[in-house]
Design a protein around this motif. Structure first.
Motif, PDB file in Angstrom:
ATOM      1  N   ALA A  54       0.818  -1.215   0.000  1.00  0.00           N
ATOM      2  CA  ALA A  54       0.000   0.000   0.000  1.00  0.00           C
ATOM      3  C   ALA A  54       0.853   1.267   0.000  1.00  0.00           C
ATOM      4  O   ALA A  54       0.330   2.366   0.160  1.00  0.00           O
ATOM      5  CB  ALA A  54      -0.914  -0.001   1.223  1.00  0.00           C
ATOM      6  N   GLY A  55       2.173   1.102  -0.148  1.00  0.00           N
ATOM      7  CA  GLY A  55       3.065   2.253  -0.241  1.00  0.00           C
ATOM      8  C   GLY A  55       3.687   2.686   1.063  1.00  0.00           C
ATOM      9  O   GLY A  55       4.318   3.745   1.126  1.00  0.00           O
ATOM     10  N   CYS A  56       3.553   1.888   2.130  1.00  0.00           N
ATOM     11  CA  CYS A  56       4.093   2.276   3.433  1.00  0.00           C
ATOM     12  C   CYS A  56       5.572   1.912   3.555  1.00  0.00           C
ATOM     13  O   CYS A  56       6.050   0.935   2.959  1.00  0.00           O
ATOM     14  CB  CYS A  56       3.321   1.585   4.563  1.00  0.00           C
ATOM     15  SG  CYS A  56       1.620   2.136   4.725  1.00  0.00           S
ATOM     16  N   ASP A  57       6.265   2.692   4.361  1.00  0.00           N
ATOM     17  CA  ASP A  57       7.656   2.424   4.710  1.00  0.00           C
ATOM     18  C   ASP A  57       7.652   1.668   6.038  1.00  0.00           C
ATOM     19  O   ASP A  57       7.269   2.207   7.072  1.00  0.00           O
ATOM     20  CB  ASP A  57       8.417   3.747   4.840  1.00  0.00           C
ATOM     21  CG  ASP A  57       9.882   3.551   5.237  1.00  0.00           C
ATOM     22  OD1 ASP A  57      10.364   2.406   5.162  1.00  0.00           O
ATOM     23  OD2 ASP A  57      10.516   4.548   5.634  1.00  0.00           O
ATOM     24  N   VAL A  58       8.081   0.406   6.014  1.00  0.00           N
ATOM     25  CA  VAL A  58       8.020  -0.470   7.185  1.00  0.00           C
ATOM     26  C   VAL A  58       9.434  -0.746   7.682  1.00  0.00           C
ATOM     27  O   VAL A  58      10.271  -1.269   6.943  1.00  0.00           O
ATOM     28  CB  VAL A  58       7.315  -1.803   6.854  1.00  0.00           C
ATOM     29  CG1 VAL A  58       7.205  -2.664   8.112  1.00  0.00           C
ATOM     30  CG2 VAL A  58       5.937  -1.542   6.260  1.00  0.00           C
ATOM     31  N   LEU A  59       9.703  -0.407   8.921  1.00  0.00           N
ATOM     32  CA  LEU A  59      10.995  -0.666   9.546  1.00  0.00           C
ATOM     33  C   LEU A  59      10.865  -1.912  10.419  1.00  0.00           C
ATOM     34  O   LEU A  59       9.998  -1.986  11.283  1.00  0.00           O
ATOM     35  CB  LEU A  59      11.425   0.534  10.396  1.00  0.00           C
ATOM     36  CG  LEU A  59      12.735   0.406  11.168  1.00  0.00           C
ATOM     37  CD1 LEU A  59      13.915   0.270  10.213  1.00  0.00           C
ATOM     38  CD2 LEU A  59      12.931   1.598  12.099  1.00  0.00           C
ATOM     39  N   VAL A  60      11.724  -2.897  10.169  1.00  0.00           N
ATOM     40  CA  VAL A  60      11.708  -4.152  10.919  1.00  0.00           C
ATOM     41  C   VAL A  60      12.988  -4.230  11.745  1.00  0.00           C
ATOM     42  O   VAL A  60      14.077  -3.919  11.254  1.00  0.00           O
ATOM     43  CB  VAL A  60      11.628  -5.365   9.969  1.00  0.00           C
ATOM     44  CG1 VAL A  60      11.713  -6.670  10.755  1.00  0.00           C
ATOM     45  CG2 VAL A  60      10.339  -5.318   9.157  1.00  0.00           C
ATOM     46  N   THR A  61      12.852  -4.652  12.995  1.00  0.00           N
ATOM     47  CA  THR A  61      14.036  -4.863  13.826  1.00  0.00           C
ATOM     48  C   THR A  61      13.856  -6.134  14.644  1.00  0.00           C
ATOM     49  O   THR A  61      12.731  -6.614  14.850  1.00  0.00           O
ATOM     50  CB  THR A  61      14.297  -3.655  14.744  1.00  0.00           C
ATOM     51  OG1 THR A  61      15.580  -3.808  15.370  1.00  0.00           O
ATOM     52  CG2 THR A  61      13.225  -3.521  15.816  1.00  0.00           C
ATOM     53  N   ALA A  62      14.974  -6.687  15.095  1.00  0.00           N
ATOM     54  CA  ALA A  62      15.002  -7.899  15.912  1.00  0.00           C
ATOM     55  C   ALA A  62      16.386  -7.972  16.541  1.00  0.00           C
ATOM     56  O   ALA A  62      17.320  -7.305  16.073  1.00  0.00           O
ATOM     57  CB  ALA A  62      14.734  -9.144  15.056  1.00  0.00           C
ATOM     58  N   PRO A  63      16.546  -8.757  17.614  1.00  0.00           N
ATOM     59  CA  PRO A  63      17.859  -8.834  18.257  1.00  0.00           C
ATOM     60  C   PRO A  63      18.980  -9.244  17.300  1.00  0.00           C
ATOM     61  O   PRO A  63      20.107  -8.801  17.445  1.00  0.00           O
ATOM     62  CB  PRO A  63      17.645  -9.894  19.341  1.00  0.00           C
ATOM     63  CG  PRO A  63      16.199  -9.843  19.625  1.00  0.00           C
ATOM     64  CD  PRO A  63      15.530  -9.533  18.326  1.00  0.00           C
ATOM     65  N   GLU A  64      18.659 -10.087  16.325  1.00  0.00           N
ATOM     66  CA  GLU A  64      19.634 -10.492  15.317  1.00  0.00           C
ATOM     67  C   GLU A  64      18.942 -10.485  13.963  1.00  0.00           C
ATOM     68  O   GLU A  64      17.739 -10.748  13.858  1.00  0.00           O
ATOM     69  CB  GLU A  64      20.180 -11.886  15.620  1.00  0.00           C
ATOM     70  CG  GLU A  64      20.925 -11.979  16.956  1.00  0.00           C
ATOM     71  CD  GLU A  64      21.384 -13.392  17.254  1.00  0.00           C
ATOM     72  OE1 GLU A  64      21.153 -14.283  16.417  1.00  0.00           O
ATOM     73  OE2 GLU A  64      21.968 -13.605  18.331  1.00  0.00           O
ATOM     74  N   ARG A  65      19.710 -10.233  12.918  1.00  0.00           N
ATOM     75  CA  ARG A  65      19.121 -10.177  11.579  1.00  0.00           C
ATOM     76  C   ARG A  65      18.433 -11.495  11.212  1.00  0.00           C
ATOM     77  O   ARG A  65      17.365 -11.497  10.599  1.00  0.00           O
ATOM     78  CB  ARG A  65      20.212  -9.849  10.549  1.00  0.00           C
ATOM     79  CG  ARG A  65      19.683  -9.716   9.129  1.00  0.00           C
ATOM     80  CD  ARG A  65      20.819  -9.398   8.163  1.00  0.00           C
ATOM     81  NE  ARG A  65      21.321  -8.058   8.371  1.00  0.00           N
ATOM     82  CZ  ARG A  65      20.884  -6.988   7.724  1.00  0.00           C
ATOM     83  NH1 ARG A  65      19.909  -7.099   6.840  1.00  0.00           N
ATOM     84  NH2 ARG A  65      21.399  -5.803   7.957  1.00  0.00           N
ATOM     85  N   ARG A  66      19.040 -12.612  11.608  1.00  0.00           N
ATOM     86  CA  ARG A  66      18.449 -13.896  11.231  1.00  0.00           C
ATOM     87  C   ARG A  66      17.091 -14.109  11.884  1.00  0.00           C
ATOM     88  O   ARG A  66      16.260 -14.863  11.376  1.00  0.00           O
ATOM     89  CB  ARG A  66      19.401 -15.034  11.585  1.00  0.00           C
ATOM     90  CG  ARG A  66      19.575 -15.245  13.082  1.00  0.00           C
ATOM     91  CD  ARG A  66      20.555 -16.346  13.377  1.00  0.00           C
ATOM     92  NE  ARG A  66      20.736 -16.493  14.810  1.00  0.00           N
ATOM     93  CZ  ARG A  66      21.818 -17.001  15.359  1.00  0.00           C
ATOM     94  NH1 ARG A  66      22.814 -17.409  14.610  1.00  0.00           N
ATOM     95  NH2 ARG A  66      21.913 -17.123  16.671  1.00  0.00           N
ATOM     96  N   SER A  67      16.865 -13.437  13.040  1.00  0.00           N
ATOM     97  CA  SER A  67      15.567 -13.570  13.702  1.00  0.00           C
ATOM     98  C   SER A  67      14.439 -13.026  12.841  1.00  0.00           C
ATOM     99  O   SER A  67      13.286 -13.431  12.979  1.00  0.00           O
ATOM    100  CB  SER A  67      15.583 -12.825  15.048  1.00  0.00           C
ATOM    101  OG  SER A  67      16.587 -13.321  15.901  1.00  0.00           O
ATOM    102  N   ALA A  68      14.779 -12.079  11.947  1.00  0.00           N
ATOM    103  CA  ALA A  68      13.762 -11.457  11.098  1.00  0.00           C
ATOM    104  C   ALA A  68      13.679 -12.099   9.720  1.00  0.00           C
ATOM    105  O   ALA A  68      12.929 -11.620   8.863  1.00  0.00           O
ATOM    106  CB  ALA A  68      14.060  -9.966  10.947  1.00  0.00           C
ATOM    107  N   ALA A  69      14.418 -13.186   9.495  1.00  0.00           N
ATOM    108  CA  ALA A  69      14.426 -13.808   8.164  1.00  0.00           C
ATOM    109  C   ALA A  69      13.036 -14.257   7.737  1.00  0.00           C
ATOM    110  O   ALA A  69      12.641 -14.080   6.579  1.00  0.00           O
ATOM    111  CB  ALA A  69      15.399 -14.996   8.155  1.00  0.00           C
TER     112      ALA A  69
END
Length: 758
Positions: free
Chosen positions: A246-261
């Motif tokens: 829908a055109g939104c800018d979504v920021l994702v974070t997690a303790p480690e990058r692999r956690s957000a895979a």
């Protein structure tokens, strides 16, 4: 013995119920490995669906060393073989249980159950000055007892060639819920996102996450809690993809990058199916609609770079409350956390973070997922892991301790044997320790039960644990160990002596014996009643005369610094780098209990005072001024500041005349440090302390401008002064107060004042 037949029988039962089954191959290692090959053959599983976690080499299956088993988190296999003969730890067990898919087998190779010897993990518990022979075997006993009694676990003695247990369990056909797609009139996310859901829980959670969409009425926060393997990260990915579409800018974070895979994988799949994917690079997805999904480490994400439309925080339980609170500056934020499982303790997150969420200006939606994705509900292997590793431990229910107070509690010193023999008490103790820390792992349970350097102390109300402290014995090290530490060797389990010796070059610091407070926690239903302080007071009374000091190390916040200082602990060190997880500088504090402990605290407090002015203008230049205030106020004061007549003239010129601070900053720094540590004036008697002369904002001004050397415009804006000139006038007023306190009675100060005030 026919291991292949046992495995085939277990696999068939697992597939009927869409559950997992566990096969324990107990005995010699070589015989166990041979039997594991037979089990894979009998289960009729392709080689590519099998992973062996072992330190040995030479398998036709994927092999992962035990120390790298964490790389399997988030993935699935039909069969996982865990070699517990070498490199085994509770953490390895906790990681691997969740990797096995529904219908699969978890195969564990162990030594003979009746004579399981101490292994490499036991060696890690033998912290100096203790040896391996001092390590207990209560955790292994616990695992063995649950293996022999829990449904769904078969046991084969590979040495005797006997089947001890066949692992019978309910294998009725599974009952699963079906996902639903809300009508177009009541949903904001595309139908394809709901069609990608696997359970009713997941589609319900996705609908709740629509609260983060553009067009909401105001700031919104969504909290998603789930046990491991319930699909919360997948739901986060579907929400991220829907928002980006829908055109939104979504920021994702997690303790480690692999956690957000998993978040990025699900978002990528959804956007590819929708035809809106523009580009997918490592850590960033962009869409044709101008939206994007990007990953940042928690420290960088907390600053909300680029002013994102929505922030998604995965594995939020592994981040401290102070860092999580920064994300509430975003208008739309989702927190996703594991309740029970290897990744962390979501109950701790919900309890510790509840107040901050309640104070935020966000419309709050809370949702939980209970139905597993990888296997059907009521899986016996999952319930075994919860039972053996205490992944579902929790404190007493609120009503049982709601009336607790310092006068109603009993001080208790349960031994590890006491805890092992009392499951109810063990669960309450471990449950409170889980809430006290943002990352508690299965290894911590084994340490609690078996580590010879650890002690537990509790306050109990009507037989229920309401406050708990975990203490680690440190110091008392021999000359050889101290020399090795001084030369750079890490010595496990001796945090304070290690820092004092290796970093601060104090080889004698390993001689005194102390107890470090590893964790302390009070039940959330009985907080703010002085129970934590009461527990520390009882601990101090117990160990006074037995050891040289009590100590603690933690991520420094103003609240924690105040708590420890109020309980008699003194600052002896501040780290010069921030902790990766908490984002805080660490403080070490000591409460001396003997002349040797007093000497240790005194010399390290002196060294703090000597070096911190230089650190504040360099490595600690960005430290929170309230943290610095707390650190310095808890530092034992030194002598009165010694200024030359010329330096006093410079200070009075700023305090009462036309002088400029920048002309000679050194005396201003010495006075500021003296004031912030409470150093006495030369003739101090029973009069007011210097602390009475300065308001908190004036102390922050001394820290930011004088000790950290920040630009006056930046300081004025941060501290709320109307202008730079107002800020500098306030600085002059602060030094007028310090001149009154430290310069009172000095002829040079009187003469200079008379010149400007006369």
């Amino acid at each position: 013995m026919n291991v292949a037949a046992v495995a085939a029988e277990l696999r068939a039962a697992a597939e009927r119920a869409d559950h997992r089954r566990m096969l324990v191959l107990a005995g010699g290692r070589d015989a166990g490995i041979d039997a594991a090959f037979d089990a894979v053959e009998g289960a009729d599983v392709p080689n590519e669906e099998v992973t062996v976690v072992t330190a040995r080499e030479g398998f036709r299956f994927e092999r992962v060393p035990p120390e790298q088993s964490d790389r399997l988190l988030g993935s699935t296999r039909t069969v996982v073989v865990c070699d517990a003969h070498e490199g085994f730890s509770p953490n390895v067990l906790g990681r691997l249980v969740g990797v096995v898919d529904g219908g699969g087998l978890f195969v564990v190779l162990t030594p003979p159950l009746d004579s399981w010897p101490a292994g490499s993990f036991a060696e890690s518990l033998a912290v100096p000055p203790f040896g391996v022979d001092a390590v207990g075997d209560r955790f292994r006993t616990r695992v063995i007892e649950t293996i022999r009694s829990h449904p769904g676990i078969a046991v084969v003695d590979v040495d005797a060639g006997e089947i001890e247990r066949r692992g019978a369990a309910d294998d009725s056909p599974p009952t699963r819920s079906s996902p639903t797609t809300p009508a177009a009139t009541v949903r904001r996310f595309p139908a394809a996102a709901y069609e990608a859901c696997l359970t009713g829980d997941q589609s319900r959670t996705l609908h709740a996450l629509e609260a983060l969409s553009v067009g909401r009425s105001g700031p919104a926060a969504v909290v998603v809690e789930a046990d491991r393997g319930r699909g919360k990260s997948s739901a986060a990915g579907l929400a991220a993809g829907s928002l980006a579409a829908a055109g939104c800018d979504v920021l994702v974070t997690a303790p480690e990058r692999r956690s957000a895979a998993e978040v990025f994988d699900r978002a990528d799949e959804l956007l590819s199916g929708l035809g809106g994917l523009d580009r997918c690079e490592e850590g960033t997805i962009t869409t044709d609609a101008g939206g994007r999904i990007r990953f940042r480490e928690p420290g960088a994400a907390a600053d909300l770079p680029g002013d994102p439309d929505a922030v998604l925080v995965d594995e939020a339980a592994a981040l401290p409350v102070r860092r999580l609170s920064a994300f509430l500056d975003a208008d739309a934020v989702g927190f996703f956390t594991t309740v029970h499982g290897y990744e962390g303790a979501g109950r701790g997150f919900s309890v510790r973070f509840a107040e901050r969420l309640a104070d935020a200006h966000h419309d709050l939606t809370e949702v939980s997922l209970s139905e597993p994705i990888r296997y059907a509900p009521d899986d016996p292997v999952e319930s075994w892991a919860f039972r053996a590793l205490l992944l579902d431990a929790r404190p007493a229910v609120d009503p049982l301790v709601a009336d607790a107070s310092p006068s109603s509690v009993a001080y208790c010193a349960p031994t590890a044997a006491d805890l092992a023999a009392d499951e109810h008490r063990l669960r309450e103790v471990f449950g409170l320790l889980v809430l006290a820390h943002y990352r508690t792992e299965p290894d911590d349970l084994a340490r609690l039960l078996d580590a010879p350097n650890l002690r537990v102390r509790t306050l109990e109300h009507d037989g229920h644990v309401v406050s708990v402290a975990l203490l680690a014995r440190e110091g008392g090290l021999d000359a050889e160990t101290r020399a090795a530490m001084y030369e750079g060797e890490r010595v496990r389990g001796n945090m304070l002596p290690d820092v004092f010796t290796s970093q601060l070059r104090d080889e004698a610091a390993g001689v005194p014996v102390g107890y470090r407070v590893v964790r302390i926690a009070t039940h959330h239903a009985a907080r703010s009643r002085g129970l934590g302080s009461a527990l520390l007071a009882r601990i101090r009374a117990e160990f006074d005369g037995e050891v040289d000091y009590l100590g603690v190390g933690y991520g420094a916040t103003p609240e924690l610094l105040d708590f420890w200082a109020a309980n008699g602990y003194r600052t002896v060190h501040v780290s010069t780098t921030r902790n990766d997880a908490s984002g805080e500088y660490s403080a070490l504090m000591v409460d001396p209990l003997s002349p040797a402990g007093e000497a240790l605290a005194r010399r390290h407090a002196r060294w703090v005072r000597e070096r911190i002015p230089d650190q504040l203008s360099d490595q600690l230049r960005d430290a929170d001024p309230d943290v610095v205030r707390g650190v310095l106020s808890a530092c034992p004061p030194g002598d009165a500041p010694d200024l030359s007549d010329r330096e006093w003239r410079i200070v009075v010129g700023v305090a009462a005349g036309p002088g400029q601070y920048a002309t000679a900053p050194a005396p201003f720094r010495r006075l500021a440090l003296a004031a912030l540590t409470g150093a006495p004036a030369e003739d101090d008697g029973d009069g007011p302390s210097v602390g009475d002369a300065l308001e908190p904002r004036a102390e922050r001004l001394l820290i930011r401008k004088v000790l950290q050397g920040r630009p006056v415009g930046e300081v004025a804006a941060e501290l709320g002064y109307a202008s730079e000139r107002t800020c500098l006038r306030a600085l002059g007023s602060a030094y007028a107060a310090l001149t009154d306190h430290y310069g009172d009675g000095l002829d040079v100060v009187s003469r200079e004042r008379d010149r400007f005030e006369g």
